[in-house]
Design a protein around this motif. Structure first.
Motif, PDB file in Angstrom:
ATOM      1  N   GLY A  75      -8.334 -36.081 -36.437  1.00  0.00           N
ATOM      2  CA  GLY A  75      -7.881 -35.071 -37.384  1.00  0.00           C
ATOM      3  C   GLY A  75      -6.413 -35.162 -37.754  1.00  0.00           C
ATOM      4  O   GLY A  75      -5.860 -34.217 -38.334  1.00  0.00           O
ATOM      5  N   THR A  76      -5.759 -36.283 -37.443  1.00  0.00           N
ATOM      6  CA  THR A  76      -4.326 -36.412 -37.731  1.00  0.00           C
ATOM      7  C   THR A  76      -4.035 -37.292 -38.946  1.00  0.00           C
ATOM      8  O   THR A  76      -2.863 -37.504 -39.276  1.00  0.00           O
ATOM      9  CB  THR A  76      -3.584 -37.007 -36.518  1.00  0.00           C
ATOM     10  N   LEU A  77      -5.061 -37.788 -39.628  1.00  0.00           N
ATOM     11  CA  LEU A  77      -4.835 -38.762 -40.692  1.00  0.00           C
ATOM     12  C   LEU A  77      -3.952 -38.195 -41.801  1.00  0.00           C
ATOM     13  O   LEU A  77      -2.987 -38.849 -42.227  1.00  0.00           O
ATOM     14  CB  LEU A  77      -6.169 -39.230 -41.268  1.00  0.00           C
ATOM     15  N   GLY A  78      -4.279 -36.996 -42.290  1.00  0.00           N
ATOM     16  CA  GLY A  78      -3.501 -36.429 -43.387  1.00  0.00           C
ATOM     17  C   GLY A  78      -2.043 -36.227 -43.012  1.00  0.00           C
ATOM     18  O   GLY A  78      -1.125 -36.622 -43.760  1.00  0.00           O
ATOM     19  N   ALA A  79      -1.814 -35.625 -41.846  1.00  0.00           N
ATOM     20  CA  ALA A  79      -0.439 -35.402 -41.396  1.00  0.00           C
ATOM     21  C   ALA A  79       0.273 -36.720 -41.133  1.00  0.00           C
ATOM     22  O   ALA A  79       1.468 -36.873 -41.427  1.00  0.00           O
ATOM     23  CB  ALA A  79      -0.442 -34.538 -40.131  1.00  0.00           C
ATOM     24  N   GLY A  80      -0.457 -37.700 -40.585  1.00  0.00           N
ATOM     25  CA  GLY A  80       0.136 -38.996 -40.316  1.00  0.00           C
ATOM     26  C   GLY A  80       0.554 -39.717 -41.590  1.00  0.00           C
ATOM     27  O   GLY A  80       1.623 -40.340 -41.645  1.00  0.00           O
ATOM     28  N   MET A  81      -0.279 -39.623 -42.631  1.00  0.00           N
ATOM     29  CA  MET A  81       0.065 -40.233 -43.914  1.00  0.00           C
ATOM     30  C   MET A  81       1.313 -39.576 -44.504  1.00  0.00           C
ATOM     31  O   MET A  81       2.206 -40.258 -45.021  1.00  0.00           O
ATOM     32  CB  MET A  81      -1.106 -40.104 -44.883  1.00  0.00           C
ATOM     33  N   LEU A  82       1.371 -38.248 -44.420  1.00  0.00           N
ATOM     34  CA  LEU A  82       2.534 -37.534 -44.944  1.00  0.00           C
ATOM     35  C   LEU A  82       3.795 -37.913 -44.171  1.00  0.00           C
ATOM     36  O   LEU A  82       4.857 -38.159 -44.766  1.00  0.00           O
ATOM     37  CB  LEU A  82       2.297 -36.028 -44.866  1.00  0.00           C
ATOM     38  N   ALA A  83       3.688 -37.981 -42.846  1.00  0.00           N
ATOM     39  CA  ALA A  83       4.836 -38.369 -42.033  1.00  0.00           C
ATOM     40  C   ALA A  83       5.302 -39.781 -42.397  1.00  0.00           C
ATOM     41  O   ALA A  83       6.511 -40.053 -42.468  1.00  0.00           O
ATOM     42  CB  ALA A  83       4.490 -38.299 -40.548  1.00  0.00           C
ATOM     43  N   GLY A  84       4.346 -40.670 -42.659  1.00  0.00           N
ATOM     44  CA  GLY A  84       4.703 -42.036 -43.034  1.00  0.00           C
ATOM     45  C   GLY A  84       5.410 -42.114 -44.370  1.00  0.00           C
ATOM     46  O   GLY A  84       6.366 -42.877 -44.545  1.00  0.00           O
ATOM     47  N   VAL A  85       4.970 -41.325 -45.339  1.00  0.00           N
ATOM     48  CA  VAL A  85       5.613 -41.302 -46.662  1.00  0.00           C
ATOM     49  C   VAL A  85       7.029 -40.747 -46.549  1.00  0.00           C
ATOM     50  O   VAL A  85       7.976 -41.279 -47.156  1.00  0.00           O
ATOM     51  CB  VAL A  85       4.774 -40.476 -47.656  1.00  0.00           C
ATOM     52  N   LEU A  86       7.199 -39.686 -45.764  1.00  0.00           N
ATOM     53  CA  LEU A  86       8.533 -39.116 -45.568  1.00  0.00           C
ATOM     54  C   LEU A  86       9.445 -40.097 -44.839  1.00  0.00           C
ATOM     55  O   LEU A  86      10.643 -40.214 -45.144  1.00  0.00           O
ATOM     56  CB  LEU A  86       8.425 -37.812 -44.780  1.00  0.00           C
ATOM     57  N   PHE A  87       8.891 -40.812 -43.867  1.00  0.00           N
ATOM     58  CA  PHE A  87       9.643 -41.835 -43.139  1.00  0.00           C
ATOM     59  C   PHE A  87      10.106 -42.923 -44.102  1.00  0.00           C
ATOM     60  O   PHE A  87      11.251 -43.392 -44.037  1.00  0.00           O
ATOM     61  CB  PHE A  87       8.755 -42.415 -42.048  1.00  0.00           C
ATOM     62  N   ALA A  88       9.222 -43.314 -45.029  1.00  0.00           N
ATOM     63  CA  ALA A  88       9.585 -44.309 -46.040  1.00  0.00           C
ATOM     64  C   ALA A  88      10.700 -43.787 -46.933  1.00  0.00           C
ATOM     65  O   ALA A  88      11.660 -44.510 -47.252  1.00  0.00           O
ATOM     66  CB  ALA A  88       8.362 -44.676 -46.874  1.00  0.00           C
ATOM     67  N   ALA A  89      10.596 -42.515 -47.342  1.00  0.00           N
ATOM     68  CA  ALA A  89      11.622 -41.917 -48.198  1.00  0.00           C
ATOM     69  C   ALA A  89      12.982 -41.919 -47.506  1.00  0.00           C
ATOM     70  O   ALA A  89      14.023 -42.193 -48.126  1.00  0.00           O
ATOM     71  CB  ALA A  89      11.222 -40.493 -48.575  1.00  0.00           C
ATOM     72  N   GLU A  90      12.979 -41.616 -46.210  1.00  0.00           N
ATOM     73  CA  GLU A  90      14.226 -41.627 -45.456  1.00  0.00           C
ATOM     74  C   GLU A  90      14.904 -42.980 -45.526  1.00  0.00           C
ATOM     75  O   GLU A  90      16.113 -43.082 -45.797  1.00  0.00           O
ATOM     76  CB  GLU A  90      13.939 -41.266 -43.987  1.00  0.00           C
ATOM     77  N   PHE A  91      14.130 -44.041 -45.318  1.00  0.00           N
ATOM     78  CA  PHE A  91      14.752 -45.359 -45.266  1.00  0.00           C
ATOM     79  C   PHE A  91      15.032 -45.934 -46.648  1.00  0.00           C
ATOM     80  O   PHE A  91      15.917 -46.787 -46.792  1.00  0.00           O
ATOM     81  CB  PHE A  91      13.916 -46.294 -44.389  1.00  0.00           C
ATOM     82  N   ILE A  92      14.342 -45.475 -47.674  1.00  0.00           N
ATOM     83  CA  ILE A  92      14.744 -45.821 -49.039  1.00  0.00           C
ATOM     84  C   ILE A  92      16.151 -45.277 -49.288  1.00  0.00           C
ATOM     85  O   ILE A  92      17.027 -45.975 -49.817  1.00  0.00           O
ATOM     86  CB  ILE A  92      13.744 -45.250 -50.059  1.00  0.00           C
ATOM     87  N   CYS A  93      16.370 -44.017 -48.902  1.00  0.00           N
ATOM     88  CA  CYS A  93      17.681 -43.401 -49.080  1.00  0.00           C
ATOM     89  C   CYS A  93      18.753 -44.132 -48.277  1.00  0.00           C
ATOM     90  O   CYS A  93      19.859 -44.391 -48.771  1.00  0.00           O
ATOM     91  CB  CYS A  93      17.636 -41.935 -48.662  1.00  0.00           C
TER      92      CYS A  93
END
Length: 316
Positions: A75-93
């Motif tokens: 049941g963590t897939l949705g939250a995990g995907m969101l965390a991954g996208v935010l993690f990507a945004a952090e490192f883009i910045c």
């Protein structure tokens, strides 16, 4: 892992934990220098994607060797995907920001993240209400951030259009550092406020690294950055440092510490990371900073320390 076994009692950091935390803060503080030193050889977004991809493979191998399931439906897939996208945004910045501003300035702006984390947890996670000392820390840190931004608009080069352009670029890089801190804080809030809080550290880290690798590499391809300008020993060492030492070893050690020691007592050491970042930027990249920026950095560090101040409990 059995879910019925009682978790070990977390204790205050001992000398081993304190030394390890200081070492981790030094590793994280050097990260901005490593990224900036490789930007000329490997385009920033592509460099970030390679870092996440390599580290995700290492985490997968580690989890497999320990029998930790990464692909079980919990049941963590949705939250995990969101965390991954935010993690990507952090490192883009972070990676793009370091093409515009110094590693020293990025270290200070990025590590305003604990303040944004405290605000996010206060608003979105039950039982994480901020205390008065934390509100004071937020105010002090944001005052330091405002002073650092003001310092960033002071010309640092020759007068005229070139100095104006350099000042605007530096301000944009500083702003990306703050946005990176916000994305980092948002990732923490997602992890703390969803089912990810009850899954293994390896799986939580794998979500962030694997999803961000896909996002970053796809973005690099779309931007025409999926190539290497020149293969240099420095670029290879930088990429290895980011992927193996930072994203794999240091993050796993951090999660391990969180399972054994009181999190609030560990988090107070986070103020050392921007201090190391500024020091390494000066020593290794020859960066300089003004007295105004030094005062701003001290305000930010004071704010972070106040935000992470441990709760004092009354004796009974």
């Amino acid at each position: 892992m059995s879910t019925t076994t009682a978790l070990p009692t977390r204790r205050a950091p001992d000398s081993f934990a304190i030394l390890l935390m200081i070492g981790l803060c030094a590793i994280w503080g050097l990260q901005q220098v490593a990224i900036k030193s490789a930007n000329a050889a490997v385009p920033p977004v592509f460099q970030a994607g390679l870092r996440s991809a390599l580290a995700s493979l290492l985490v997968w191998a580690w989890a497999r060797s320990r029998g930790t399931p990464l692909f079980r439906d919990d049941g963590t897939l949705g939250a995990g995907m969101l965390a991954g996208v935010l993690f990507a945004a952090e490192f883009i910045c972070i990676f793009l920001g370091l093409t515009l501003t110094s590693a020293s300035r990025m270290a200070v702006f990025l590590y305003t993240a604990p303040c944004f984390t405290a605000l996010g947890l206060h608003w979105f996670v039950d039982g994480e209400r901020m205390r008065r000392v934390q509100w004071l820390g937020i105010i002090v840190a944001f005052a330091g951030m405002a002073l650092a931004f003001a310092d960033g608009f002071l010309p640092s080069g020759p007068a005229g259009a070139s100095a104006h352009g350099s000042t605007l670029a530096r301000a944009a890089g500083d702003a990306l550092g703050v946005l990176g801190g916000i994305a980092w804080a948002a990732t923490t809030v997602v992890v703390r406020g969803t089912r990810l809080a009850h899954t293994s550290a390896s799986k939580t880290l794998f979500y962030q690294l694997a999803v961000s690798a896909v996002v970053l590499l796809a973005l690099a391809l779309g931007l025409g950055q999926a190539h290497v300008e020149t293969v240099t020993p420095l670029a290879l060492a930088s990429l290895a440092y980011q992927a193996v030492i930072v994203a794999f070893v240091s993050y796993l050690l951090w999660f391990w510490l969180l399972t054994r020691y009181i999190a609030s007592r560990l988090s107070v050491f986070s103020f050392l990371t921007p201090l190391f970042g500024v020091t390494f930027g000066v020593l290794l990249l020859g960066e300089s900073f003004s007295t105004r920026f030094l005062a701003a950095a001290l305000l930010v560090l004071t704010g972070i320390a106040l935000v992470n101040a441990p709760v004092r409990r009354r004796a009974v």
